[in-house]
Design an enzyme around this catalytic site. Structure first.
Site, PDB file in Angstrom:
ATOM      1  N   LYS A 111       0.836  -1.217   0.000  1.00 33.48           N
ATOM      2  CA  LYS A 111       0.000   0.000   0.000  1.00 33.48           C
ATOM      3  C   LYS A 111       0.863   1.256   0.000  1.00 33.48           C
ATOM      4  CE  LYS A 111      -3.945  -2.009   0.052  1.00 33.48           C
ATOM      5  NZ  LYS A 111      -4.768  -2.090  -1.114  1.00 33.48           N
ATOM      6  N   LYS A 194      -1.652 -12.009  -8.576  1.00 34.50           N
ATOM      7  CA  LYS A 194      -3.039 -12.398  -8.277  1.00 34.50           C
ATOM      8  C   LYS A 194      -4.043 -11.457  -8.956  1.00 34.50           C
ATOM      9  CE  LYS A 194      -3.774  -9.607  -4.202  1.00 34.50           C
ATOM     10  NZ  LYS A 194      -4.418  -9.358  -2.954  1.00 34.50           N
ATOM     11  N   LYS A 197      -8.274  -5.921  -7.998  1.00 33.71           N
ATOM     12  CA  LYS A 197      -8.832  -4.652  -8.490  1.00 33.71           C
ATOM     13  C   LYS A 197      -7.734  -3.608  -8.606  1.00 33.71           C
ATOM     14  CE  LYS A 197     -12.316  -6.082  -5.548  1.00 33.71           C
ATOM     15  NZ  LYS A 197     -12.700  -6.061  -4.149  1.00 33.71           N
TER      16      LYS A 197
HETATM   17  P1  TYM Z   1     -10.372  -8.637  -0.035  1.00 33.43           P
HETATM   18  O1  TYM Z   1     -11.580  -7.789   0.027  1.00 33.43           O
HETATM   19  O2  TYM Z   1      -9.167  -8.120  -0.739  1.00 33.43           O
HETATM   20  O3  TYM Z   1     -10.724 -10.025  -0.678  1.00 33.43           O
HETATM   21  C1  TYM Z   1     -11.828 -10.768  -0.215  1.00 33.43           C
HETATM   22  C2  TYM Z   1     -11.528 -12.247  -0.259  1.00 33.43           C
HETATM   23  O4  TYM Z   1     -11.200 -12.638  -1.592  1.00 33.43           O
HETATM   24  C3  TYM Z   1      -9.944 -13.294  -1.600  1.00 33.43           C
HETATM   25  N1  TYM Z   1      -9.238 -12.953  -2.841  1.00 33.43           N
HETATM   26  C4  TYM Z   1      -8.589 -13.849  -3.580  1.00 33.43           C
HETATM   27  N2  TYM Z   1      -8.413 -15.168  -3.423  1.00 33.43           N
HETATM   28  C5  TYM Z   1      -7.707 -15.816  -4.371  1.00 33.43           C
HETATM   29  N3  TYM Z   1      -7.197 -15.192  -5.461  1.00 33.43           N
HETATM   30  C6  TYM Z   1      -7.339 -13.880  -5.647  1.00 33.43           C
HETATM   31  N4  TYM Z   1      -6.853 -13.304  -6.731  1.00 33.43           N
HETATM   32  C7  TYM Z   1      -8.063 -13.141  -4.683  1.00 33.43           C
HETATM   33  N5  TYM Z   1      -8.401 -11.847  -4.561  1.00 33.43           N
HETATM   34  C8  TYM Z   1      -9.125 -11.740  -3.421  1.00 33.43           C
HETATM   35  C9  TYM Z   1      -9.190 -12.762  -0.392  1.00 33.43           C
HETATM   36  O5  TYM Z   1      -8.194 -13.659   0.024  1.00 33.43           O
HETATM   37  C10 TYM Z   1     -10.304 -12.625   0.607  1.00 33.43           C
HETATM   38  O6  TYM Z   1     -10.558 -13.849   1.227  1.00 33.43           O
HETATM   39  N6  TYM Z   1      -8.519  -8.068   4.547  1.00 33.43           N
HETATM   40  C11 TYM Z   1      -9.500  -8.777   3.764  1.00 33.43           C
HETATM   41  C12 TYM Z   1     -10.932  -8.527   4.239  1.00 33.43           C
HETATM   42  C13 TYM Z   1     -11.133  -8.848   5.668  1.00 33.43           C
HETATM   43  C14 TYM Z   1     -11.183 -10.144   6.265  1.00 33.43           C
HETATM   44  C15 TYM Z   1     -11.406  -9.928   7.639  1.00 33.43           C
HETATM   45  C16 TYM Z   1     -11.064 -11.438   5.752  1.00 33.43           C
HETATM   46  C17 TYM Z   1     -11.322  -7.942   6.653  1.00 33.43           C
HETATM   47  N7  TYM Z   1     -11.493  -8.592   7.842  1.00 33.43           N
HETATM   48  C18 TYM Z   1     -11.520 -11.012   8.531  1.00 33.43           C
HETATM   49  C19 TYM Z   1     -11.164 -12.498   6.649  1.00 33.43           C
HETATM   50  C20 TYM Z   1     -11.391 -12.274   8.005  1.00 33.43           C
HETATM   51  C21 TYM Z   1      -9.405  -8.294   2.338  1.00 33.43           C
HETATM   52  O7  TYM Z   1      -8.937  -7.208   2.065  1.00 33.43           O
HETATM   53  O8  TYM Z   1      -9.964  -9.115   1.424  1.00 33.43           O
END
Ligand code: TYM
Length: 333
Positions: A111, A194, A197
């Site tokens: 970030k 990966k 967005k």
């Molecule tokens: P976020 O919003 O970036 O993504 C949401 C979920 O999608 C999965 N993901 C992926 N998995 C595989 N390949 C990819 N290319 C890919 N892109 C996204 C992420 O691993 C995630 O599971 N910090 C987290 C959100 C969060 C969270 C939590 C998750 C906040 N609190 C507590 C679990 C438990 C995040 O930014 O995910």
């Protein structure tokens, strides 16, 4: 019955990475366990969304959860900011998270590079908020993609440190989970790692997008000049396409294209067309449901309400217990 927690940030429409990394596991877990799935709108504030965008993004992602089969009767599907105990627990947990470890987190370092002009404290303590999301419900399992593995390790560190500090075993150690048995990383279309967005629009295959947009993105996916002799190794872009094919196509189609690659007869245009058709077959029925739910305010309201009730009950209990452990005592009751 185990407890399961996971969240998705509402920073745009959901893509194949979100589905195969997380939502797919939610669908299995909600059948068997006590699940808390939420839209992480507090987390999304690190990018400073306009208030109107924040609301429409939350609505979009809530509709998408319902469309993908997350069932508010079977789990708590809620909006993170509806559970105020989370913000209070975040304050307390921040006291035993250290600057050095937070600065070393891979996502913080990323970030710093990607949003240089907005390196706010929320980005630094992001893993603490995430830990609180998980610990507030005493999760045993956290279904996530591979990119969240480090955050899970940090969650365990914070949980153990809290226990150690107060000499108890209050928090258990949550584990990352995938119903495939291995944490997943869905690659993007631009060979930048990966699917994400933040790698730009061309990188992601989004559910709520027109057929022709999805087709065009896949046809423009980054590959290479093609194999010049049999048995050549795949370039990163090509491997990514095969990885996506593995998620959406049937075994015989995959074997057919693997064979064409092995024998150096593959035409990338045909490979991409096949992937596009298989992606569309998978995405189209879900997209239809997304459109349905986006216009069904009542279903969205009911889901968010029952989710908030279940999540508040669980998080408030933890908050009261944590306040007691910390040593807050009331003088006037
Ligand atoms: P976020 O919003 O970036 O993504 C949401 C979920 O999608 C999965 N993901 C992926 N998995 C595989 N390949 C990819 N290319 C890919 N892109 C996204 C992420 O691993 C995630 O599971 N910090 C987290 C959100 C969060 C969270 C939590 C998750 C906040 N609190 C507590 C679990 C438990 C995040 O930014 O995910």
């Amino acid at each position: 019955m185990s407890r399961v927690v996971s969240g998705i940030r509402p920073t745009g429409k959901l893509h194949l990475g979100n589905y195969f990394g997380a939502v797919n596991s939610f669908l299995k877990m909600q059948e068997e366990h006590e699940c808390f799935f939420f839209i992480a709108d507090i987390h999304s504030l690190t990018t400073h969304p306009a208030p109107s965008d924040l609301h429409s993004n939350v609505k979009q992602v809530l509709a998408e959860h319902l469309a993908m089969g997350v069932d508010p009767e079977k789990c708590a599907l809620f909006i993170q900011s509806d559970v105020k105990a989370i913000a209070e627990l975040y304050t307390y947990m921040n006291m035993n998270a250290y600057l050095g470890e937070l600065e070393r987190s891979t996502s913080f370092k990323e970030k710093i590079r990607s949003q240089k002009d907005n390196v706010n404290a929320g980005l630094l303590t992001y893993p603490v908020l995430m830990a609180v999301d998980i610990l507030a419900h005493h999760a045993d399992f956290v279904p996530v993609g591979k990119d969240q593995q480090q955050h899970l390790e940090m969650t365990r560190t914070f949980a153990n440190r809290f226990n150690h500090m107060y000499g108890n075993t209050y928090f258990n150690e949550p584990k990352a989970y995938s119903n495939t048995g291995k944490l997943i990383k869905v690659p993007g279309l631009t060979a930048q790692g990966k699917m994400s967005k933040s790698s730009g629009d061309a990188d992601t295959i989004v559910f709520d997008e027109e057929d022709q947009v999805i087709r065009k993105k896949i046809m423009r996916a980054v590959t290479d000049n093609g194999p010049t002799e049999p048995g050549m190794l795949k370039s990163e872009g090509l491997q990514n396409l095969f990885d996506i094919m593995n998620l959406v196509s049937d075994k015989s189609t995959i074997a057919h294209f693997e064979e064409l690659h092995q024998t150096a007869q593959i035409r990338y245009g045909d490979l991409k067309k096949q992937i596009a058709e298989d992606v569309l077959k998978f995405v189209a029925p879900i997209r239809e449901k997304i459109n349905h739910y986006k216009n069904d305010s009542k279903a969205l309201a009911i889901a968010a309400k029952i989710g908030a009730e279940k999540a508040n009950e669980s998080a408030n209990k933890t908050l009261q217990e944590v306040r007691g452990i910390i040593g807050f005592k009331n003088f006037y009751k």
